[in-house]
Design a protein around this motif. Structure first.
Motif, short mmCIF file in Angstrom:
data_model
loop_
_atom_site.label_atom_id
_atom_site.label_comp_id
_atom_site.label_asym_id
_atom_site.label_seq_id
_atom_site.Cartn_x
_atom_site.Cartn_y
_atom_site.Cartn_z
N VAL A 213 33.06 -16.40 -1.48
CA VAL A 213 32.52 -15.08 -1.16
C VAL A 213 31.76 -14.51 -2.35
O VAL A 213 30.65 -13.98 -2.22
N GLU A 214 32.34 -14.62 -3.54
CA GLU A 214 31.67 -14.11 -4.74
C GLU A 214 30.34 -14.83 -4.98
O GLU A 214 29.35 -14.22 -5.40
N THR A 215 30.30 -16.13 -4.70
CA THR A 215 29.06 -16.89 -4.87
C THR A 215 28.01 -16.42 -3.87
O THR A 215 26.83 -16.26 -4.21
N LEU A 216 28.43 -16.17 -2.62
CA LEU A 216 27.49 -15.69 -1.61
C LEU A 216 26.95 -14.31 -1.97
O LEU A 216 25.78 -14.00 -1.72
N VAL A 217 27.80 -13.48 -2.56
CA VAL A 217 27.34 -12.16 -3.01
C VAL A 217 26.27 -12.32 -4.08
O VAL A 217 25.23 -11.64 -4.06
N ARG A 218 26.50 -13.25 -5.03
CA ARG A 218 25.50 -13.45 -6.10
C ARG A 218 24.18 -13.95 -5.53
O ARG A 218 23.11 -13.56 -5.99
N LEU A 219 24.24 -14.82 -4.52
CA LEU A 219 23.02 -15.29 -3.89
C LEU A 219 22.27 -14.13 -3.24
O LEU A 219 21.04 -14.01 -3.38
#
Length: 663
Positions: A213-219
């Protein structure tokens, strides 16, 4: 992971001259990048691929390649990997399938011990359009769409559908069994990949869901929206837990909550994924961010057929899109009624004031446009001029135009897409795609990870914990079967509810007596059936006009703490009306959860009833979410029911289950 996506040299182990074999596709793709890097081929029979000879083994290479693609039978993989590591190779793509889990783990351990990285095994390969890297089965069209897929063949299907929709691929990674390099790592790399405008992600399992989820937020923060496709997600999350909410919250609902938290877009099929991606890629992100002042797109429909315009209005309205009145009282949908045929410039002339008005967020053009030049070549130039004008209008006003055309492919269709105007073959696709893009949600801190269900608390103990987090309860006292009931009820108001406090699901076994005026007698009757134990005497919430909710928290095996709320009571599984978010949530998000329920009208004054205290219900949901997020010793907690009326909320049950010792 530079060596994976832009190596200075690559070797294909298992290269083949047979076009029907994996080794041929990999070798041929590698050789197409020979202008950028050194390419070596290994084949024990000395095969020649496109005029390039191979060597029989890795130890015959003149140098240690940076990247090795391993396309060998499973029994040979261990030896080839060891030889490559000894040679100094530090990046691998393992196509090989058929390894058991133990062998895969051993493989990963050896790779990590050598300081190397590995994609796969059991994968289709990788591709990067910006570095001329083609190390996969299939043919890819260069473009701006990143594809990360746990299934290689499904990823290839996504790439093919994208090509049909006028989109190419910037980077493709089939992650396979993810024994080393994970999907989350590949996604993180796309955040800084300039050629990628949007990402398609297919996963079957979610390991560290919060990190994902945190990675998707950064994207999303990097301007690269993500479309998520999954099937049978979080299977372990579907195992019925002790609570009603555990039985109600399926794995896909948790994935939906994770996508909301990340600002990603969850779809159900590859075609839907590409439909949404086309909107995101061709509009340069306008589609994802423009709409939200009123909670949905405000759309103007322009058609050259009254029937198609009316049908478009019905379809878009069913998808929750708003069709506002247009400036100067113009009808919406706007029917050109043949004006386009008389003068193709009418299309751009009509659309310009709509985009400039500020009254709509997007214009949908439906009907024959983009077919003129294909059917009547004499009109081709004029039609392309209109396409150019529409592209200029979109850039000038910062609002998208979306086209539904009766032709699937023409020079005008291709030109529209080149100018940032998505084109769809059906109006259904337009409605579905416009309804999906969602705003960015704030990133959440990662709370404790999954816990295993274990010991259930007694009712009073559970009630005390939930109450401490802010869940409202009435007065209650515990008493042993032979205890002093009169002292227990002093200061309490009857009638009462008497419960067998040590049972988890009391109603199912007759462990609850309601409307009691003589609690001592009620306890004696319960004791005769259920035995000794602590009984709880509680003030009865006898209010009329209440709505019963079920509120629960649990730990999803992949995404950690989640909170759920639904229409509750003893029939909560019958209604199966529940909504889920990653925990914790604030009262505002909790209220949004309540509004998503199909049964929300019951809370909102159904058929003239007084409206329930929505804020009180939302605060109770938020309280449960904080408990499950903050107490890592708690595996599950639940209130069923939470009785919500016009004058507030009262919880009349409590369940807390802690994880087993040492787990």
């Amino acid at each position: 992971m530079n060596e994976l996506f832009d190596p200075a040299s690559v070797v294909v182990v298992g290269a083949s001259a047979n076009p029907a074999k994996w080794g041929y596709w990999l070798a041929r793709g590698a050789l197409r990048g020979a202008h950028r890097r050194k390419v070596h081929l290994v084949n024990r029979s000395g095969a020649v691929v496109d005029g390039v000879p191979s060597v029989p083994s890795l130890d015959r290479l003149p140098e240690a390649p940076e990247l090795a693609v391993l396309c060998v039978p499973a029994p040979a993989l261990d030896g080839v990997l060891s030889q490559a590591l000894d040679l100094g190779v530090r990046a691998f793509v393992a196509i090989t399938a058929g390894l058991d889990r133990e062998r895969e783990q051993e493989l990963a351990a050896r790779v990590r011990a050598a300081g190397a990285r590995l994609v796969g095994p059991n994968c289709l390969g990788i591709y990067d359009s910006t570095t001329s890297l083609e190390l996969a089965w299939g043919t890819f069209t260069p473009g701006s769409l990143g594809i990360v897929s746990q299934s290689g063949q499904l990823g290839l299907e996504l790439a093919g559908l994208a090509a049909q929709a006028g989109m190419g691929v910037s980077r493709f990674v089939s992650v396979g069994d993810q024994v080393d390099v994970t999907a989350a790592e590949v996604l993180a790399g796309l955040a800084g990949h300039d050629a990628t405008a949007a990402v398609l992600l297919y996963l079957e399992s979610f390991r560290d869901g919060r990190a994902l989820v945190e990675t998707l937020v950064r994207l999303r923060e990097a301007g690269k929206p993500v479309v998520v496709l999954t099937v049978g997600a979080s299977r372990a999350g579907r195992e019925a837990a002790r609570s009603h909410t555990g039985a109600l919250t399926a794995g896909t609902e948790v994935v939906e909550a994770a996508c909301r938290a990340a600002g990603a877009i969850l779809v159900q099929t590859p075609a839907q994924a590409v439909d949404v991606a086309q909107l995101l890629v061709h509009t340069g992100g306008l589609a994802g961010e423009r709409r939200r002042a009123s909670g949905g797109w405000r759309v103007a429909i322009v058609g050259d057929s009254g029937g198609q315009g009316a049908l478009a209005a019905d379809v878009l309205a069913r998808h929750g899109l708003s069709l506002p009145a247009l400036p100067d009282g113009t009808a919406n949908p706007l029917d050109l009624a043949g004006a386009g045929e008389r003068d193709l410039g009418t299309y751009s002339a009509v659309i310009e004031p709509l985009l400039a008005s500020g009254e709509v967020d997007a214009v949908v053009l439906t009907g024959y446009f983009a077919s003129y030049g294909a059917d009547t070549p004499a009109l081709a130039r004029a039609e392309l001029d209109v396409v150019a004008a529409l592209g200029d209008l979109v850039r000038r006003h910062g609002r998208p135009v979306v086209v539904h055309s009766m032709t699937r492919d023409s020079a005008a269709v291709r030109a529209l897409r080149e100018r940032g105007i998505p084109v769809y073959a059906t109006i259904d696709q337009v409605g579905w795609a416009l309804a999906r893009p969602s705003p960015v949600a704030p990133a959440r801190s990662a709370p404790p990870g999954p816990a295993s269900p274990g010991r259930g608390w007694g009712y009073l103990e559970a009630r005390h914990l939930l109450s401490g987090y802010g869940v409202p309860y009435g007065k209650a006292m515990g008493v042993k079967a032979d205890g002093d009931v009169a002292s227990a009820v002093r200061g309490m108001r009857g009638p009462y509810v008497v419960k067998a406090g040590w049972l988890e699901h009391k109603t199912e076994v007759g462990g609850v007596a309601v409307g009691v005026t003589d609690p001592a007698a009620a306890i004696r009757r319960l004791r005769d059936r259920l035995g000794d134990g602590e009984y709880v005497i509680e003030e009865l919430d006898g209010r009329d006009g209440v709505v019963e909710l079920v509120v629960g928290g649990r730990r999803d095996p992949s995404f950690g703490p989640v909170v759920a709320v639904g229409i509750g009571g003893t029939a909560s599984e019958v209604y199966a009306d529940v909504t889920v978010e990653l925990a914790p949530v604030d009262a505002g998000t909790a209220e949004a959860m309540l509004r998503r329920l199909r049964g929300f009208p019951l809370l909102d004054g159904w058929r003239g009833a007084r409206k329930a205290d929505l804020r009180a219900a939302a605060e109770a949901v938020a309280a449960v979410s904080r408990l499950i997020a903050e107490r890592d010793d708690v595996a599950e907690c639940e209130v069923n029911p939470l009785r919500v009326g016009p004058d507030g909320a009262v919880a009349v049950d409590a369940l807390v289950v802690t994880r087993e010792e040492g787990r």
